[in-house]
Design an enzyme around this catalytic site. Structure first.
Site, short mmCIF file in Angstrom:
data_model
loop_
_atom_site.label_atom_id
_atom_site.label_comp_id
_atom_site.label_asym_id
_atom_site.label_seq_id
_atom_site.Cartn_x
_atom_site.Cartn_y
_atom_site.Cartn_z
N SER A 142 1.34 -0.57 0.38
CA SER A 142 -0.16 -0.01 0.03
C SER A 142 0.76 1.01 0.40
CB SER A 142 -1.29 0.32 1.40
OG SER A 142 0.12 0.68 2.07
N LYS A 143 0.16 2.23 -0.35
CA LYS A 143 0.89 3.83 -0.41
C LYS A 143 1.63 4.19 0.92
CE LYS A 143 0.13 5.55 -4.15
NZ LYS A 143 -1.09 5.23 -5.79
N ARG A 144 0.87 3.53 2.07
CA ARG A 144 0.67 3.90 3.26
C ARG A 144 1.94 2.86 3.80
NH1 ARG A 144 -3.93 4.78 2.91
NH2 ARG A 144 -4.47 2.87 4.03
#
Ligand code: GLU
Length: 480
Positions: free
Chosen positions: A241-243
């Site tokens: 994920s981007k996080r």
């Protein structure tokens, strides 16, 4: 025939951070080029102006520089080459390899919905292919007229033979209504113009490859070889994920991870060389070949990463670690630049680094663990205080001060050990009972490098001052 020089490129779209997957693509291209004595080029794919950010370009360049993935020649920016794509697209239009499409976004959306309703695969149906009228003043884009013919076939250097029927390729846009090229088109024009021999990129692009090959063929250009890299997934084998912490490579620099540790770790995400885990940069260059790239998705492995970080700290020279350590302490305001300069190249620095590097996995850990060499502990570890600062040990501590006072500087560890021994014997104590209070006074905590090394590095005056502060603390604190 003369062998062609290998030419590869890393072609990031600057839309966000440089993430782990991006670095892996850059690294494999770089390793392949360096292994083969070829060229590694950098191309910034910045034609999607809506998602473009200058800052993102800088982050990519900064990340590559930090990792030492040096590119050959100046970086190429697609946004500066629009005339090239327009010319190429115009030439295709002239040769009827492309056509004008006047479909509006609304019409395309309606077409898609109808296709979905009929259960057909979604794609442009070629309705403008045979258009004979060209409405004046209306925006249009140029589409590639995918020629009919045999299926597109290519030998992926990782995934093997891939065959795609041309019916699966709809007529893709090459030049958008705003005059900017599409990704697939600019990619082909540039790879051909830059004489790229091998395209090594993430497997998320594998569906673009037949489309691009169709363009090469239509233009009578020889396509490069392709190697697609397996996906990187998270600990739970889900898409990163981007996080996720892996989303921004520069965050590792902030943490003080050594770049070679990160490169070693990333190299292993999709490539292997027997059971070997630890690789120097030179070994990676020497051993990297595309035939050892895996097909299966690879999961990130934070434990292995930690282990590799430790191994690379061990392998790094004291001189370099010393410099990085002091630089970080300056950044943190623990010491000033003059102090750093005065310490660089000293035997003291080498020794201090040796006491810290065995326990640290990053420069940030070293900075935290070795702060006490420069500043007084701002507090004593509470549990340690409770466990080791017993009134009964006061006389031995006082005696230790007296025993240390006459010692000559620099304090030799053997002499310190000797003095400790005498005090211990006299007070019938075990080493720990004396060493732990001293450690707490000197460092604030109950875990630190060896106590004799610490004393010798702090020096006599500083050691005595800190023990005396500690004694004061013990005498004035309320009884438990
Ligand atoms: N700009 C594309 C990306 O960032 C490059 C794909 C390619 O290497 O061809 O994914």
């Amino acid at each position: 025939m003369e062998a062609r020089t290998i030419r590869v490129r890393f072609a990031p779209s600057p839309t966000g951070f440089l993430h782990l997957g991006g670095v892996r693509t850059a690294l494999y291209n770089w390793l392949f080029a360096r292994h083969e004595g070829g060229k590694f080029l950098l191309r910034i794919e910045d034609t999607d102006r809506s998602r473009h950010s200058e800052e993102a370009v800088e982050v990519i360049l900064e990340g590559l520089r930090w990792l030492g993935l040096d590119w050959d020649g100046p970086a190429i920016h697609q946004a500066e080459r629009l005339a090239l794509y327009r010319q190429a697209a115009e030439a295709m239009l002239q040769k009827a390899l492309a056509y004008r499409c006047y479909c509006t976004p609304e019409q395309l959306e309606a077409m898609r919905k109808e296709q979905q309703a009929r259960g057909e695969s979604v794609g442009y149906d070629g309705r403008c292919r045979h258009r004979t009228e060209f409405p004046e003043g209306q925006p249009y884009c140029l589409r590639f007229r995918v020629p009919e013919g045999d299926p597109i076939e290519f030998e992926d250097l990782v995934y093997g033979k891939i065959t795609v029927d041309r019916k699966e390729l709809d007529d893709l846009v090459i030049l958008k209504t705003d005059g900017f090229p599409s990704y697939n088109f600019a990619n082909v024009i540039d790879d051909s113009e830059m004489k790229i021999t091998h395209v090594i990129r993430g497997e998320d692009h594998i569906n673009n490859t037949p489309r691009q090959i169709a363009i090469y063929q239509a233009l009578q250009l020889e396509p490069p070889r392709f190697a697609h890299l397996p996906m990187i997934v998270d600990e739970n084998r889900k898409k990163l994920s981007k996080r996720h912490s892996a989303a921004n490579v520069l965050a590792y620099r902030e943490e003080g991870v050594l770049p070679e540790a990160l490169l070693n770790y990333i190299a292993k995400l999709g490539w292997g060389y027997g059971d070997q885990e630890f690789f120097t940069r030179e070994e990676l260059i020497e051993k990297f070949t595309l035939d050892r790239v895996n097909k299966a998705a690879c999961a990130i492995d934070p434990e292995k990463f930690q282990w590799l970080c430790g191994k690379h700290m061990e392998a790094a020279s004291s001189e370099r670690l010393g410099r990085l350590w002091l630089e970080r302490l300056v950044e943190q305001g623990v010491i000033g630049p003059e102090r750093r300069d005065a310490l660089l190249g000293t035997a003291w620095l080498d020794k201090a680094v040796a006491t810290l590097k065995v326990r640290a996995k990053t420069i940030a850990e070293m900075a935290a663990a070795g702060r006490f060499y420069f500043v007084l502990p701002d507090r004593y570890d509470e549990k340690g205080v409770h466990k080791f600062l017993k009134p009964g040990v006061l006389p031995a501590l006082e005696e230790l001060c007296s025993a240390l006072r006459p010692l000559e500087e620099p304090l030799a560890e053997a002499a310190l050990e000797e003095q400790f021994k005498l005090v211990l014997e006299k007070h019938d104590l075990k080493l720990l009972k004396l060493a732990q209070p001293v450690r707490i006074f000197l460092t604030g905590g109950t875990a630190s490098p060896g106590i004799f090394e610490v004393i010798s590095l702090l020096g006599k005056e500083e050691t005595l001052r800190r023990i005396e502060n500690g004694l004061e603390f013990m005498k004035t604190r309320p009884a438990e």
